[in-house]
Design a protein around this motif. Sequence first.
Motif, PDB file in Angstrom:
ATOM      1  N   ASP A   1       0.815  -1.220   0.000  1.00 41.22           N
ATOM      2  CA  ASP A   1       0.000   0.000   0.000  1.00 41.22           C
ATOM      3  C   ASP A   1       0.847   1.268   0.000  1.00 41.22           C
ATOM      4  O   ASP A   1       0.404   2.321   0.473  1.00 41.22           O
ATOM      5  CB  ASP A   1      -0.965   0.018   1.198  1.00 41.22           C
ATOM      6  CG  ASP A   1      -1.944  -1.147   1.179  1.00 41.22           C
ATOM      7  OD1 ASP A   1      -2.334  -1.566   0.073  1.00 41.22           O
ATOM      8  OD2 ASP A   1      -2.313  -1.636   2.264  1.00 41.22           O
TER       9      ASP A   1
ATOM     10  N   ARG B   1       3.494   7.439   3.933  1.00 41.14           N
ATOM     11  CA  ARG B   1       3.026   6.861   2.671  1.00 41.14           C
ATOM     12  C   ARG B   1       3.525   7.700   1.503  1.00 41.14           C
ATOM     13  O   ARG B   1       3.549   8.932   1.567  1.00 41.14           O
ATOM     14  CB  ARG B   1       1.500   6.792   2.629  1.00 41.14           C
ATOM     15  CG  ARG B   1       0.950   6.084   1.387  1.00 41.14           C
ATOM     16  CD  ARG B   1      -0.553   5.879   1.482  1.00 41.14           C
ATOM     17  NE  ARG B   1      -1.053   5.125   0.343  1.00 41.14           N
ATOM     18  CZ  ARG B   1      -1.446   5.678  -0.803  1.00 41.14           C
ATOM     19  NH1 ARG B   1      -1.412   6.994  -0.946  1.00 41.14           N
ATOM     20  NH2 ARG B   1      -1.880   4.937  -1.801  1.00 41.14           N
TER      21      ARG B   1
ATOM     22  N   ASN C   1       2.913   9.376  -1.814  1.00 40.39           N
ATOM     23  CA  ASN C   1       1.784   9.871  -2.598  1.00 40.39           C
ATOM     24  C   ASN C   1       2.279  10.115  -4.020  1.00 40.39           C
ATOM     25  O   ASN C   1       2.952  11.106  -4.296  1.00 40.39           O
ATOM     26  CB  ASN C   1       1.233  11.156  -1.983  1.00 40.39           C
ATOM     27  CG  ASN C   1      -0.034  11.632  -2.665  1.00 40.39           C
ATOM     28  OD1 ASN C   1      -0.234  11.413  -3.855  1.00 40.39           O
ATOM     29  ND2 ASN C   1      -0.897  12.298  -1.909  1.00 40.39           N
TER      30      ASN C   1
ATOM     31  N   GLU D   1       4.353  11.431   2.741  1.00 42.79           N
ATOM     32  CA  GLU D   1       3.524  12.108   3.734  1.00 42.79           C
ATOM     33  C   GLU D   1       3.444  11.296   5.026  1.00 42.79           C
ATOM     34  O   GLU D   1       3.160  10.097   4.996  1.00 42.79           O
ATOM     35  CB  GLU D   1       2.123  12.331   3.162  1.00 42.79           C
ATOM     36  CG  GLU D   1       2.137  13.173   1.885  1.00 42.79           C
ATOM     37  CD  GLU D   1       0.808  13.183   1.157  1.00 42.79           C
ATOM     38  OE1 GLU D   1      -0.088  12.400   1.556  1.00 42.79           O
ATOM     39  OE2 GLU D   1       0.662  13.963   0.204  1.00 42.79           O
TER      40      GLU D   1
ATOM     41  N   LEU E   1       1.891   9.723   8.183  1.00 46.57           N
ATOM     42  CA  LEU E   1       0.567   9.343   8.657  1.00 46.57           C
ATOM     43  C   LEU E   1       0.478   9.508  10.168  1.00 46.57           C
ATOM     44  O   LEU E   1      -0.470  10.089  10.674  1.00 46.57           O
ATOM     45  CB  LEU E   1       0.254   7.905   8.248  1.00 46.57           C
ATOM     46  CG  LEU E   1       0.260   7.634   6.736  1.00 46.57           C
ATOM     47  CD1 LEU E   1      -0.039   6.169   6.459  1.00 46.57           C
ATOM     48  CD2 LEU E   1      -0.735   8.534   6.010  1.00 46.57           C
ATOM     49  N   ASP E   2       1.489   8.993  10.893  1.00 46.75           N
ATOM     50  CA  ASP E   2       1.491   9.160  12.345  1.00 46.75           C
ATOM     51  C   ASP E   2       2.790   8.613  12.924  1.00 46.75           C
ATOM     52  O   ASP E   2       3.458   7.772  12.307  1.00 46.75           O
ATOM     53  CB  ASP E   2       0.311   8.421  12.978  1.00 46.75           C
ATOM     54  CG  ASP E   2      -0.134   9.043  14.295  1.00 46.75           C
ATOM     55  OD1 ASP E   2       0.556   9.976  14.776  1.00 46.75           O
ATOM     56  OD2 ASP E   2      -1.158   8.617  14.843  1.00 46.75           O
TER      57      ASP E   2
ATOM     58  N   GLN F   1      -7.805   0.529   6.520  1.00 46.38           N
ATOM     59  CA  GLN F   1      -7.754   1.376   5.326  1.00 46.38           C
ATOM     60  C   GLN F   1      -7.913   0.503   4.091  1.00 46.38           C
ATOM     61  O   GLN F   1      -7.876  -0.722   4.162  1.00 46.38           O
ATOM     62  CB  GLN F   1      -6.443   2.167   5.274  1.00 46.38           C
ATOM     63  CG  GLN F   1      -5.190   1.320   5.428  1.00 46.38           C
ATOM     64  CD  GLN F   1      -4.449   1.031   4.139  1.00 46.38           C
ATOM     65  OE1 GLN F   1      -4.443   1.846   3.229  1.00 46.38           O
ATOM     66  NE2 GLN F   1      -3.812  -0.136   4.043  1.00 46.38           N
TER      67      GLN F   1
ATOM     68  N   ASP G   1      -5.228   3.284   0.582  1.00 49.22           N
ATOM     69  CA  ASP G   1      -4.946   4.693   0.328  1.00 49.22           C
ATOM     70  C   ASP G   1      -4.271   5.386   1.505  1.00 49.22           C
ATOM     71  O   ASP G   1      -4.028   6.590   1.463  1.00 49.22           O
ATOM     72  CB  ASP G   1      -6.239   5.434  -0.025  1.00 49.22           C
ATOM     73  CG  ASP G   1      -7.309   5.301   1.061  1.00 49.22           C
ATOM     74  OD1 ASP G   1      -7.040   4.651   2.097  1.00 49.22           O
ATOM     75  OD2 ASP G   1      -8.416   5.838   0.864  1.00 49.22           O
ATOM     76  N   GLY G   2      -3.983   4.634   2.572  1.00 56.13           N
ATOM     77  CA  GLY G   2      -3.345   5.218   3.743  1.00 56.13           C
ATOM     78  C   GLY G   2      -4.274   6.006   4.639  1.00 56.13           C
ATOM     79  O   GLY G   2      -3.837   6.587   5.631  1.00 56.13           O
ATOM     80  N   ASN G   3      -5.557   6.021   4.325  1.00 54.28           N
ATOM     81  CA  ASN G   3      -6.536   6.756   5.132  1.00 54.28           C
ATOM     82  C   ASN G   3      -7.055   5.832   6.238  1.00 54.28           C
ATOM     83  O   ASN G   3      -8.138   5.252   6.138  1.00 54.28           O
ATOM     84  CB  ASN G   3      -7.677   7.250   4.245  1.00 54.28           C
ATOM     85  CG  ASN G   3      -8.694   8.081   5.009  1.00 54.28           C
ATOM     86  OD1 ASN G   3      -8.378   8.657   6.050  1.00 54.28           O
ATOM     87  ND2 ASN G   3      -9.913   8.135   4.506  1.00 54.28           N
ATOM     88  N   PHE G   4      -6.279   5.707   7.308  1.00 56.68           N
ATOM     89  CA  PHE G   4      -6.618   4.787   8.391  1.00 56.68           C
ATOM     90  C   PHE G   4      -7.757   5.346   9.235  1.00 56.68           C
ATOM     91  O   PHE G   4      -7.712   6.497   9.673  1.00 56.68           O
ATOM     92  CB  PHE G   4      -5.396   4.536   9.273  1.00 56.68           C
ATOM     93  CG  PHE G   4      -4.379   3.614   8.655  1.00 56.68           C
ATOM     94  CD1 PHE G   4      -4.479   2.243   8.812  1.00 56.68           C
ATOM     95  CD2 PHE G   4      -3.326   4.122   7.909  1.00 56.68           C
ATOM     96  CE1 PHE G   4      -3.546   1.388   8.246  1.00 56.68           C
ATOM     97  CE2 PHE G   4      -2.387   3.275   7.336  1.00 56.68           C
ATOM     98  CZ  PHE G   4      -2.496   1.898   7.507  1.00 56.68           C
ATOM     99  N   GLN G   5      -8.758   4.493   9.470  1.00 52.41           N
ATOM    100  CA  GLN G   5      -9.916   4.865  10.266  1.00 52.41           C
ATOM    101  C   GLN G   5     -10.217   3.756  11.272  1.00 52.41           C
ATOM    102  O   GLN G   5      -9.923   2.588  11.016  1.00 52.41           O
ATOM    103  CB  GLN G   5     -11.142   5.078   9.363  1.00 52.41           C
ATOM    104  CG  GLN G   5     -10.990   6.187   8.336  1.00 52.41           C
ATOM    105  CD  GLN G   5     -10.881   7.564   8.965  1.00 52.41           C
ATOM    106  OE1 GLN G   5     -11.478   7.818  10.013  1.00 52.41           O
ATOM    107  NE2 GLN G   5     -10.115   8.449   8.340  1.00 52.41           N
TER     108      GLN G   5
END
Length: 209
Positions: A101, A121, A123, A130, A132-133, A186, A189-193
Amino acid sequence: MKVRILPVLLLGALWFASACNQPAKQQEAPQESDALAAFMEQVEPIIVVKMHLFPLANVAEASEYPYSGTPVTEAQAALLDDALKAHLENEGLWVCYKVQDDLLIFRTGGGDTHSKLVLARANHDTGKIEQLDVVAWYTCDEQGCDHQEAWLADLDLDNHLELVLRHQKKDASGNLIADEYTVLTQKGDGNFQPGLDSLLVKENYKMSM
């Protein structure tokens, strides 16, 4: 009524002149910068089944610590977002691995004396890396210790990685006063929820210290 018939050559000339007056179409910008592609080629790849991200208080004393990493150079700094640049400028930054990913693992935290692990991640649309945390750390002071470790794993078998966080706090006497688990998911896309808590088996996530 007479109908004028323009010669074929004249029609062709008029079409050519009209076409020449049309604004040229701009070529689409490449989706991935050459610099980012070159950087990604240099990073060691790992296919993750279950990856434990853990810090060390003294990296220099652990010859087998898997997250020592390779220093990020000043020339590569242009690829970093502001958060990663701040790590590079203030504490140093080492790139460790790239995984599925387009995720990357960095170490920061002050050279050989301390480690924090950062999940980032690539992009390819922006050509940037970028943050993420910050996902793993260990800090202590006179009031106690704050400690987090993380795991990457594909919990739901959808070919995308989830992130499991375990965060502990201890008081000045070493007594455990907090022990929390978080599962983040996720879709590549690296959009962890938050999600998939039902798939968490706490016994499978042991802290390193």
